[in-house]
Write a protein that holds these residues in place. Structure first.
Motif, PDB file in Angstrom:
ATOM      1  N   GLN A 296     -86.864  70.888  36.442  1.00 39.28           N
ATOM      2  CA  GLN A 296     -86.706  72.004  35.514  1.00 39.28           C
ATOM      3  C   GLN A 296     -86.892  71.530  34.064  1.00 39.28           C
ATOM      4  OE1 GLN A 296     -85.706  75.418  36.574  1.00 39.28           O
ATOM      5  NE2 GLN A 296     -86.563  75.782  34.563  1.00 39.28           N
ATOM      6  N   HIS A 334     -87.135  80.059  36.032  1.00 43.07           N
ATOM      7  CA  HIS A 334     -86.620  79.061  36.976  1.00 43.07           C
ATOM      8  C   HIS A 334     -87.699  78.373  37.821  1.00 43.07           C
ATOM      9  CE1 HIS A 334     -82.484  80.178  36.124  1.00 43.07           C
ATOM     10  NE2 HIS A 334     -82.789  81.452  36.303  1.00 43.07           N
ATOM     11  N   ASN A 336     -88.744  79.331  40.718  1.00 42.63           N
ATOM     12  CA  ASN A 336     -88.428  79.422  42.146  1.00 42.63           C
ATOM     13  C   ASN A 336     -89.247  80.510  42.815  1.00 42.63           C
ATOM     14  OD1 ASN A 336     -86.478  77.385  42.000  1.00 42.63           O
ATOM     15  ND2 ASN A 336     -84.930  78.853  41.307  1.00 42.63           N
ATOM     16  N   ALA A 343     -80.926  80.810  41.997  1.00 46.20           N
ATOM     17  CA  ALA A 343     -81.331  79.437  41.683  1.00 46.20           C
ATOM     18  C   ALA A 343     -80.208  78.439  41.902  1.00 46.20           C
ATOM     19  CB  ALA A 343     -81.823  79.370  40.239  1.00 46.20           C
TER      20      ALA A 343
END
Length: 472
Positions: A296, A334, A336, A343
């Motif tokens: 991240q 994020h 994702n 998350a």
């Protein structure tokens, strides 16, 4: 155009009352409105397809059946007589055009051979295309069937594709998923790319499809591992098991355990991929653990490093329907790609989104010895998905929307991609697919074809059918 027969070239809806392009007659629309909206996209095709005028000024016959000059492809004639009569006037421009084409090709070849790649293309920058387009192929057209009997039923035929510079698997997957349900033939695809990271990821995903084809959730799991920055413990454990299994296989073993469905064309292909799988396994992916890779944070730093890409992202976001923007922002924040999952509930980072830089050129790994390979593979694995590349840029939104519309872009695209993979797995299980993997610069394929291990596969694809070039 990757549009099914009988569908509008603009909106792709089935045509009830056909409205053809009034210039070329080839493009078909469901209404004049769609034809008007498509005019700028269709303009280059229209110029190519519209009836040509004979280049002999004493003839000037206009027809859609004129034949072009095979040297420069920039003049058209109604027959050999007109071509011979006009040759004296056409010769200077023909030779100049031919020389310019040859010089451009030589320049492009040099540029491609010495190109520096910033990072592996795990995510492409263009929509997935059907490399075979069997439903739209002339072999399947009613006109051809009515005038002459084909040598074989196209739906039971054997086809070969060399996907040169294939990038990731999206084009191949979309090709398989686009085959008619009645297809009972075989398709042998050679996936070529010079990047060992891209090919290591491709082979990993193919291994998952083949070895876990009976798992009802395998398609969704592959989609998640393909695109998501973070993974659940179950998906991460599955990924690790597959990487360990691949590390324990030789090229011959891989062909054997996959029942001949997946083959590496040389032993060195396995040699250059194995350090990639090993590197992914050695990364600490658990949040909070010592030496945690924190993708991240790496993703954020990459964004700051290439801030010029932000404008492109803003323009993309601006073009989205308003109801999709919140879900896009959530993905952008994020990274994702798992529907309906918070998350915070994903404890692992995805190691297969990492890689590092290398140069494509005369010193690349194409003919690398094990010693050189160790040097090439000694870099640090870091997050390497360029910020402007994302799952939504790889798949046709119109097709995705028709398949399963949802206000969540992740849910909608995840469902579509998983369904494409399911269809691909079903085709593999039915024995319709054979795959070979080749790691080399596509410009060197013909030079490599003299090696016995390449010859039968490469010559088959180059001579018997065609090359399907990559759109990264």
């Amino acid at each position: 155009m990757d549009v099914q027969l009988g569908c509008c070239w603009r909106c792709e809806n089935p045509i009830e009352k056909e409205v053809p392009c009034d210039v070329c007659g080839e493009a078909k629309y469901c209404s004049e409105i769609c034809g008007f909206r498509d005019q700028w996209r269709h303009k280059p095709q229209c110029a190519e397809w519209k009836p040509k005028q004979c280049s002999n000024p004493k003839c000037c016959k206009e027809s859609g059946q004129l034949k072009e000059c095979t040297a420069c492809c920039n003049a058209w004639y109604c027959g050999e007589t007109c071509q011979r009569k006009h040759w004296k006037e056409h010769k200077p421009s023909c030779q100049k055009c031919t020389q310019e084409i040859k010089a451009t090709v030589a320049s492009l070849k040099v540029n491609l051979q010495n190109q520096v790649m910033r990072c592996p293309y795990y995510v492409g920058n263009a929509l997935a295309i059907d490399l075979l387009n069997l439903p739209g192929n002339e072999l399947c057209s009613e006109d051809v069937k009515s005038t002459k009997t084909p040598k074989q039923d196209p739906l039971e035929g054997s086809y070969s594709i060399l996907s040169a510079g294939c990038g990731n698997l999206r084009n191949w997957i979309h090709t398989i998923a686009s085959l008619p349900n009645e297809f009972k033939g075989t398709l042998h695809t050679v996936l070529n790319d010079f990047d060992p990271y891209v090919q290591a990821r491709n082979v990993l995903q193919l291994y998952m499809m083949i070895m876990y084809s009976d798992d009802p959730n395998i398609a969704e799991r592959i989609t998640t591992i393909w695109y998501s920055l973070h993974l659940s413990e179950e998906d991460y454990t599955f990924l690790v098991d597959c990487l360990r299994a691949l590390l324990g296989l030789s090229a011959e073993d891989l062909n054997k355990v996959t029942g001949g469905a997946l083959k590496l064309l040389t032993k060195i292909d396995m040699i250059v991929m194995r350090p990639v799988w090993k590197g992914w396994l050695e990364l600490e992916c658990r949040k909070g653990y010592p030496n945690y890779i924190d993708l991240q944070e790496q993703r954020k730093r990459l964004l700051y490093q290439y801030q010029e890409l932000e404008e492109g992202q803003r323009m993309y976001r601006k073009g989205l329907p308003s109801e999709l923007i919140p879900s896009y922002d959530e993905y952008d924040k994020h990274g994702n790609f798992i529907p309906g999952v918070n998350a915070c509930s994903l404890p692992y980072d995805n190691p297969t989104l990492t890689g590092y830089l290398f140069t494509q050129g005369k010193d690349s790994h194409v003919n690398a010895t094990p010693a050189i390979t160790r040097i090439l593979m000694s870099g640090r694995f870091v997050y390497c998905i360029e910020y402007h590349l994302m799952p939504f840029s790889e798949w046709d939104y119109l097709k995705v929307k028709k398949h399963h519309y949802n206000k969540s872009m992740v849910t909608m695209f995840h469902s579509f991609i998983s369904d494409q993979i399911k269809q691909t797995i079903a085709s593999i299980k039915a024995g319709n697919q054979r795959l070979s993997v080749m790691i080399c610069n596509c410009l060197n394929i013909l030079q490599l074809a003299h090696f016995k291990s390449y010859q039968s596969h490469v010559s088959l694809c180059l001579v018997d059918l065609f090359i399907a070039p990559n759109i990264i």
